[in-house]
Write an enzyme that holds these catalytic residues in place. Structure first.
Site, PDB file in Angstrom:
ATOM      1  N   SER A   1       0.844  -1.193   0.000  1.00 31.17           N
ATOM      2  CA  SER A   1       0.000   0.000   0.000  1.00 31.17           C
ATOM      3  C   SER A   1       0.876   1.238   0.000  1.00 31.17           C
ATOM      4  CB  SER A   1      -0.902   0.013   1.228  1.00 31.17           C
ATOM      5  OG  SER A   1      -0.164   0.454   2.352  1.00 31.17           O
ATOM      6  N   LYS A   2       0.259   2.360  -0.230  1.00 32.17           N
ATOM      7  CA  LYS A   2       1.008   3.601  -0.315  1.00 32.17           C
ATOM      8  C   LYS A   2       1.699   3.928   1.001  1.00 32.17           C
ATOM      9  CE  LYS A   2      -1.984   5.487  -3.874  1.00 32.17           C
ATOM     10  NZ  LYS A   2      -3.018   4.438  -3.808  1.00 32.17           N
ATOM     11  N   ARG A   3       1.213   3.321   2.065  1.00 33.76           N
ATOM     12  CA  ARG A   3       1.831   3.574   3.368  1.00 33.76           C
ATOM     13  C   ARG A   3       3.301   3.188   3.383  1.00 33.76           C
ATOM     14  NH1 ARG A   3      -0.596   3.920   7.987  1.00 33.76           N
ATOM     15  NH2 ARG A   3       0.891   2.494   8.932  1.00 33.76           N
ATOM     16  N   THR A   4       3.635   2.121   2.677  1.00 29.75           N
ATOM     17  CA  THR A   4       5.019   1.642   2.727  1.00 29.75           C
ATOM     18  C   THR A   4       5.829   2.051   1.501  1.00 29.75           C
ATOM     19  OG1 THR A   4       4.091  -0.461   1.971  1.00 29.75           O
ATOM     20  CG2 THR A   4       4.714  -0.299   4.269  1.00 29.75           C
ATOM     21  N   GLY A   5       5.279   2.920   0.681  1.00 30.93           N
ATOM     22  CA  GLY A   5       6.063   3.369  -0.460  1.00 30.93           C
ATOM     23  C   GLY A   5       5.270   3.381  -1.751  1.00 30.93           C
TER      24      GLY A   5
END
Length: 488
Positions: free
Chosen positions: A249-253
């Site tokens: 997900s965008k949370r991790t990059g």
RNA sequence: GGCGCGUUCGUCUAGUGGUUAGGACGCCGGCCUCUCAAGCCGGUAACACGGGUUCAAAUCCCGUACGCGCUACCA
């Protein structure tokens, strides 16, 4: 049996245009691409935009751009599922006429209540024909009143088995399956109806898709049978995880192909990297072109467990491609980054020479463009934190001026004479060559490390060298005097 | 909850009954060297757990744990 036919195959990639092309989707497309190249046949691009609410025309275009950029080509399509709605309704009606589907009159609210009740008892509500919670009279009444209805598929009562190229033999018990909805009460076909109808019409032989569809597959298998059509061969790919071991997900990059492109990742590198995230050639090769992979690709070697996306390894692979690709192949991809760095005009042998000096020292195209900037830029922004040490050396400005003068009088601005002149000057001053090498590197590139200095100077040329030396001298003169006292 | 799928170094993976468990990224060290990379050399580090089957199990079977997917008139 995991045999792949040697006859031409027909694969499809069917993204829904609800966002940018995700690397997971890109990898699915890549495996389809590889299998089609290996066995011959056709790659069909189909946009699954039946969910009008979430679909976006711009995204449909973006997905095609991203696919083309990464190097996946399609032979047929793009087909918009939304343009085939009438065909999908027609197919649902066939099932209805044949008694393989039926009308159901429960409202969404009634269904929700049923599900809630079942869950309260620790069970799971399953909608199956003949087990409608509505009394026969009520059904008749609603039908007679012309109440809205959905069309449901009559799921068989036997377990559904199929062979998956990745998972092996898979079996789903009939209790696990609902009589799924084919047509919504507004008459629009659902995803399942559209997919199966299209896969049949498009004569798809191999369905390679994400693992999230594994549980949908028994439904589709039953529908293929109902239509009297052979089911395609399935291969369900494990998911790609983020470094937190959760679904990427965008949370991790970065998650979309577009983002990696923007970072300065080469399409060849991303293709290579993604292909190896869940597949391996069986030997120790890692750097492989699309053609090399296609030559040995087999679904037998598809991995069956989720893979964590490692940006570090992607960066390494990108560096490998930047270092080894012919300059001519590299330049078009670099262009947008040069432009962003204000170097739109940079070109010619000087650019190529500079690129060759820095390509093994950059991880991304953005890095490369930045590294090459001093060769063409009017000025360099020096970082005081990096130049403070030089500013503290009293004799340095004089020595730099002398060096500049000697270089200016050189007959040829080449590596050997440049080096000889600098070393001779340092020797005269009783200093090591480093005395001038390091400040000159800083002066010309704004960095404390980089390519061998004399290569750098030769490529930079007399004009830019003199100019940067001059402004570096000005920068030193303007630098605050070294702190007195402690340390000295 | 039910159903399904999965689990080898931190990460990507090789491995299909007998291997000193191999390679790659990362990290550490060395060589090279004006610095930094690249390159080369070396090092670090893994079979989730518990039971079986077998002369022999990372490989086969069962269970547990953990993770993930599906369980919509979303796709």
């Amino acid at each position: 049996m995991t045999t792949e036919t040697s006859t031409p195959i027909r694969v499809r990639f069917a993204p829904s245009p609800t966002g940018f092309l995700h690397v997971g989707g890109a990898r699915t497309a890549i495996y389809n691409d590889l299998l089609r190249q290996r066995l011959g046949g056709a790659f069909i691009l189909r946009i699954e935009d039946t969910d009008r609410q979430r679909s976006d025309e711009a995204m449909t275009r973006q997905i095609q751009d991203a696919l083309a950029w990464i190097g996946v080509t399609w032979d047929e399509g793009p087909f918009l599922q939304s343009e085939r709605l009438e065909r999908h309704r027609e197919r649902a009606r066939e099932l209805l006429d044949g008694g393989l589907a039926y009308r159901a009159y429960e409202t969404p609210d009634e269904l929700e209540a049923l599900r809630a009740a079942a869950r309260a008892e620790g069970g799971e509500f399953r909608y199956r024909a003949g087990r409608s919670p509505l009394a026969a009279a009520e059904i008749a009444r609603r039908a007679g009143d012309g109440d809205p209805f959905v069309v449901r598929f009559r799921m068989p009562d036997e377990p559904i088995r199929f062979h998956d190229l990745v998972r092996g033999d898979v079996e789903f018990p009939p209790e696990a399956l609902d009589d799924l909805i084919l047509l919504r009460s507004d008459g629009s076909p659902t995803y399942h109806m559209s997919v199966v109808a299209d896969d049949i019409d498009m004569a798809v032989t191999h369905v390679i898709r994400g693992e999230d569809h594994l549980s949908n597959t028994p439904k589709h298998v039953a529908m293929f049978a109902a239509f009297g059509a052979p089911a395609p061969t399935f291969a369900h790919l494990p998911l790609i995880l983020g470094t937190d071991r959760k679904r990427l997900s965008k949370r991790t990059g970065a998650t979309s192909v577009e983002e990696f492109r923007g970072q300065g990742i080469l399409p060849q590198a991303l293709y290579n990297f993604l292909a190896l995230l869940g597949w391996s050639p069986g030997d120790d090769r890692e750097l492989m072109s699309r053609a090399e992979m296609a030559a040995v690709f087999s679904t037998d070697r598809l991995n069956d467990s989720a893979a964590v996306f490692d940006p570090d390894k992607l960066g390494w692979m990108n560096a490998q491609y930047m270092a080894s690709l012919p300059l001519a192949a590299l330049r078009p991809h670099l262009e947008p980054f040069l432009e962003a760095a204000g170097l739109a005009a940079a070109a010619g042998p000087r650019l190529d020479a500079a690129l060759d000096l820095h390509r093994t020292r950059a991880r991304t195209l953005a890095d490369l463009a930045a590294a090459v900037k001093p060769y063409f830029a009017e000025t360099i922004d020096y970082d005081p934190a990096l130049t403070a040490g030089f500013a503290a050396q009293e004799e340095l400005p004089g020595d730099l001026r002398e060096l500049a003068a000697r270089w200016r009088s050189l007959a040829a601005f080449d590596v050997a004479p440049l080096e000889d002149a600098l070393r001779a000057l340092c020797a005269e001053r009783g200093a090591k060559a480093g005395h001038l090498i390091h400040p000159v590197r800083m002066a010309l590139s704004g960095a404390k490390a980089g390519p061998p200095l004399f290569d750098l100077v030769a490529v930079m040329g007399p004009e830019a060298t003199a100019r940067h030396l001059e402004s570096f001298l000005a920068h030193l003169a303007a630098s605050p005097p070294p702190a007195s006292g402690a340390g000295g």
